[in-house]
Design a protein around this motif. Structure first.
Motif, short mmCIF file in Angstrom:
data_model
loop_
_atom_site.label_atom_id
_atom_site.label_comp_id
_atom_site.label_asym_id
_atom_site.label_seq_id
_atom_site.Cartn_x
_atom_site.Cartn_y
_atom_site.Cartn_z
N VAL A 1 0.84 -1.20 0.00
CA VAL A 1 0.00 0.00 0.00
C VAL A 1 0.87 1.24 0.00
CG1 VAL A 1 -1.61 1.37 1.40
CG2 VAL A 1 -2.03 -1.06 1.05
N TYR A 2 1.91 1.22 0.82
CA TYR A 2 2.81 2.38 0.87
C TYR A 2 3.51 2.57 -0.48
CZ TYR A 2 6.41 5.64 2.25
OH TYR A 2 7.23 6.74 2.32
N ALA A 3 3.97 1.49 -1.09
CA ALA A 3 4.65 1.58 -2.39
C ALA A 3 3.71 2.18 -3.44
CB ALA A 3 5.12 0.19 -2.83
N ALA A 4 2.45 1.75 -3.45
CA ALA A 4 1.49 2.30 -4.41
C ALA A 4 1.26 3.79 -4.17
CB ALA A 4 0.17 1.54 -4.31
N ALA A 5 1.20 4.19 -2.91
CA ALA A 5 1.00 5.61 -2.59
C ALA A 5 2.18 6.46 -3.05
CB ALA A 5 0.78 5.78 -1.08
N VAL A 6 3.39 5.95 -2.86
CA VAL A 6 4.58 6.67 -3.31
C VAL A 6 4.54 6.86 -4.82
CG1 VAL A 6 7.09 6.53 -3.57
CG2 VAL A 6 6.03 5.99 -1.38
N CYS A 7 4.12 5.82 -5.53
CA CYS A 7 4.04 5.92 -6.99
C CYS A 7 3.00 6.95 -7.42
CB CYS A 7 3.70 4.56 -7.58
SG CYS A 7 5.06 3.38 -7.43
N LEU A 8 1.90 7.04 -6.69
CA LEU A 8 0.92 8.08 -7.00
C LEU A 8 1.54 9.46 -6.81
CD1 LEU A 8 -1.90 9.10 -7.67
CD2 LEU A 8 -2.53 8.80 -5.25
N GLY A 9 2.30 9.64 -5.74
CA GLY A 9 2.99 10.91 -5.52
C GLY A 9 3.96 11.23 -6.64
N ILE A 10 4.66 10.20 -7.14
CA ILE A 10 5.59 10.40 -8.25
C ILE A 10 4.85 10.84 -9.50
CG2 ILE A 10 7.10 9.15 -9.86
CD1 ILE A 10 8.14 7.58 -7.46
N LEU A 11 3.71 10.22 -9.75
CA LEU A 11 2.91 10.61 -10.92
C LEU A 11 2.44 12.06 -10.80
CD1 LEU A 11 0.78 7.38 -11.49
CD2 LEU A 11 2.65 8.23 -12.91
N PHE B 1 4.52 11.90 -22.99
CA PHE B 1 4.12 12.30 -21.64
C PHE B 1 3.87 11.08 -20.76
CE2 PHE B 1 2.65 16.36 -23.75
CZ PHE B 1 3.65 17.14 -23.20
N ALA B 2 3.21 10.07 -21.34
CA ALA B 2 2.90 8.86 -20.57
C ALA B 2 4.18 8.16 -20.12
CB ALA B 2 2.03 7.92 -21.39
N LEU B 3 5.15 8.07 -21.03
CA LEU B 3 6.41 7.41 -20.71
C LEU B 3 7.20 8.18 -19.66
CD1 LEU B 3 8.42 5.14 -21.24
CD2 LEU B 3 9.36 6.50 -23.12
N LEU B 4 7.25 9.49 -19.81
CA LEU B 4 7.99 10.32 -18.86
C LEU B 4 7.40 10.22 -17.46
CD1 LEU B 4 8.52 13.48 -21.10
CD2 LEU B 4 10.33 12.00 -20.20
N ALA B 5 6.10 10.07 -17.36
CA ALA B 5 5.46 9.96 -16.05
C ALA B 5 5.54 8.55 -15.49
CB ALA B 5 4.00 10.41 -16.15
N ALA B 6 5.39 7.56 -16.39
CA ALA B 6 5.27 6.18 -15.93
C ALA B 6 6.61 5.55 -15.57
CB ALA B 6 4.58 5.33 -17.00
N ALA B 7 7.67 5.87 -16.29
CA ALA B 7 8.95 5.18 -16.07
C ALA B 7 9.46 5.32 -14.64
CB ALA B 7 9.99 5.68 -17.07
N PRO B 8 9.53 6.54 -14.07
CA PRO B 8 9.99 6.64 -12.68
C PRO B 8 9.05 5.95 -11.70
CG PRO B 8 10.05 8.78 -13.78
CD PRO B 8 9.27 7.87 -14.65
N ALA B 9 7.74 6.03 -11.98
CA ALA B 9 6.76 5.41 -11.07
C ALA B 9 6.90 3.89 -11.09
CB ALA B 9 5.35 5.83 -11.46
N VAL B 10 7.03 3.31 -12.27
CA VAL B 10 7.15 1.85 -12.38
C VAL B 10 8.45 1.37 -11.75
CG1 VAL B 10 7.42 -0.07 -14.00
CG2 VAL B 10 5.67 1.68 -14.41
#
Length: 215
Positions: A40-50, A159-168
């Motif tokens: 859950v924490y990992a998913a929340a961090v990824c949302l913050g990154i997005l 835009f999708a790649l720039l946002a998704a790569a760090p989050a993934v």
């Protein structure tokens, strides 16, 4: 994006995800209470990154970068929040260690295990989002590096790649961290060991917070 910029950007995303920081430590702490809390924490961090990525790609980050006061406010908020998390973890742990009174099935201080799992997960999720949005390391990556990788005529895929790569990349690293912490957590069946580790985490969070506040 061209292959000339794609490779360096993916490498930068991986490096940022792999460098240990406050999110790694917080993932460890929550994951020791159970793999659900860690994920859950990992998913929340990824949302913050997005969200950081959206700010960078829409030009809001440029405004933050141009305003030292605004960026300092984000940094101070992040440092203060780390100190808050540290105190919240360390004080109950210290009291438990001092009194040596704890049920064998108790959870690490500050993380409530199920019965009310949804509420506990909600608290972990909020912590992850706030921590990510006030993380100076993440902020600097998106403020300083991300705009340089935007192609001259970006499309939706760019835009999708720039946002998704760090989050993934971050999601993969924190998920692996969670799985490792779950294995370690099996060795911490003794409540006193769990409380001692929580006390260490609390002290580290306070030190990190003070470091952020003073630099």
């Amino acid at each position: 994006m061209t292959t000339d910029t794609l490779g360096p950007f993916l490498l930068a995303s991986a490096v940022i995800a792999l460098v240990p920081g406050q999110d790694t430590l917080l993932t460890l702490r929550f994951a020791l209470a159970g793999n659900r809390a860690g994920f859950v924490y990992a998913a929340a961090v990824c949302l913050g990154i997005l969200l950081w990525a959206v700010l960078a790609l829409t030009g809001v980050s440029a405004a933050l970068q141009a305003s030292p006061a605004a960026f300092a406010a984000v940094r101070i908020a992040g440092g203060a929040y780390l100190c808050f998390l540290g105190v919240r973890a360390a004080v109950p742990a210290a009291l438990l260690l001092r009194s040596a009174r704890r049920e064998p099935s108790a959870t690490a201080p500050g993380v409530r295990r199920d019965r009310r799992g949804a509420a506990a997960s909600g608290a972990v999720f909020r912590t992850g989002v706030i921590s990510s949005l006030t993380n100076a390391k993440t902020g600097l990556f998106f403020l300083a590096l991300l705009p340089g990788f935007v192609p001259p005529r970006p499309g939706p895929a760019d835009f999708a790649l720039l946002a998704a790569a760090p989050a993934v990349a971050t999601l993969l690293v924190l998920s692996l961290t969670t799985l490792l912490a779950v294995r370690i957590g099996r060795l911490l069946a003794d409540p006193r060991r769990s409380a001692a580790l929580d006390l260490v985490f609390g002290i580290v969070f306070c030190v990190l917070g003070i470091t952020v506040l003073t630099h």
